[in-house]
Design a protein around this motif. Structure first.
Motif: not given
Length: 295
Positions: A185-191
């Motif tokens: 998940x850390x490879x994606x933008x986080x909301x």
């Protein structure tokens, strides 16, 4: 001969004591704040003692006011309860006020209310949203749906849902399907949630030390807005599964990785014990527990 005490003034004083605010008491009584202040002053002149301690933005009951409130408030509660009982017997639609949080109303309750209306067309639901638990003693709210420990002194609290934190994203963002591991998940933008803690909580529970970017990204005031951001493909979000259920079923979002984390707080159906046998309250309570799979 001592002049009689104004019943209207006593009623107004009790509402100020309940609300802790002249403004809020005025809203409940559908009068102006000036009218509320005048009624309290009438009582103070009648008894010859101050009943309120007035500050710049709030009022508190004085020691005299506390003694008076303790004596007369139970009587008005009995009157309100008696009136409410007779209201229940009137023919025609019956109104039921349900208090809950904005996110729970938008994501979980509202999509289901049509089924309740179909089963009970004689009951009109009014949903009030607030972050804090409503004052259940005032008689203005019939049922509250709340997220917490379940410790609500003097109230009946039935367990409704045991939520979990789940990571979600849009199918357009997760074009290759669910991720293989939580760390992906850390490879994606986080909301982020309002306090920027849900991602760190979820990652740590999955054995991952949160990286610096785990608390970076746009934040939203509640889960309903987070889900909208995830739907739009802005990034991945961690939300409570009960909020995401409707969007997941519709296919507008998907689980990013299968790694749910239970939350400490749960959802409860809260009401006054003396209201449990009121037909409209009993009907809604029975229905919502069934919706949640509890009964």
């Amino acid at each position: 001969m001592t002049s009689p005490v104004s019943f209207s003034a006593l009623r107004t004083f009790v509402e100020v004591g309940r609300q802790g605010s002249i403004k809020h008491a005025a809203q409940e009584l559908n009068v102006t704040p000036g009218a509320v202040s005048q009624q309290v002053k009438v009582l103070e002149a009648r008894f010859g003692v101050p009943l309120l301690e007035r500050g710049n933005r709030e009022v508190k009951l004085s020691s005299h006011g506390l003694r008076l409130f303790a004596r007369i408030a139970p009587g008005f509660e009995l009157i309100d309860a008696a009136v409410q009982t007779f209201d229940e017997r009137r023919p025609g639609p019956r109104s039921l006020v349900v208090s809950t949080t904005p996110s729970f109303a938008a994501c979980w309750l509202t999509p289901r209310l049509g089924r309740f209306a179909a089963q009970h067309p004689e009951i009109e639901i009014r949903v009030d949203t607030s972050v804090q638990l409503a004052d259940m003693t005032s008689g203005k709210v019939d049922i509250a749906l709340r997220h917490g420990s379940g410790d609500y002194p003097g109230l009946d609290a039935a367990l409704l849902l045991r939520p979990q934190l789940v990571a979600i994203g849009s199918p357009s963002l997760l074009i290759d399907g669910p991720l293989k591991a939580p760390a992906d998940c850390l490879r994606y933008p986080l909301l982020q949630d309002r306090d920027r803690v849900d991602w760190s909580t979820w990652l740590e529970a999955n054995g991952i030390k949160p990286a610096r970017n785990a608390s970076k990204g746009p934040s939203y005031a509640d889960d309903a807005l987070l889900i909208q951001g995830a739907k739009a493909g802005q990034g991945l979000a961690v939300v409570r599964d009960v909020y995401a259920a409707h969007a997941l079923a519709a296919g507008t979002i998907m689980i990013a990785v299968d790694a749910p984390v239970p939350t400490k707080a749960k959802y409860f159906v809260v009401t006054r014990p003396d209201r449990l046998t009121v037909p409209k309250v009993a009907a809604f309570r029975r229905w919502i527990l069934s919706e949640a799979g509890v009964v």
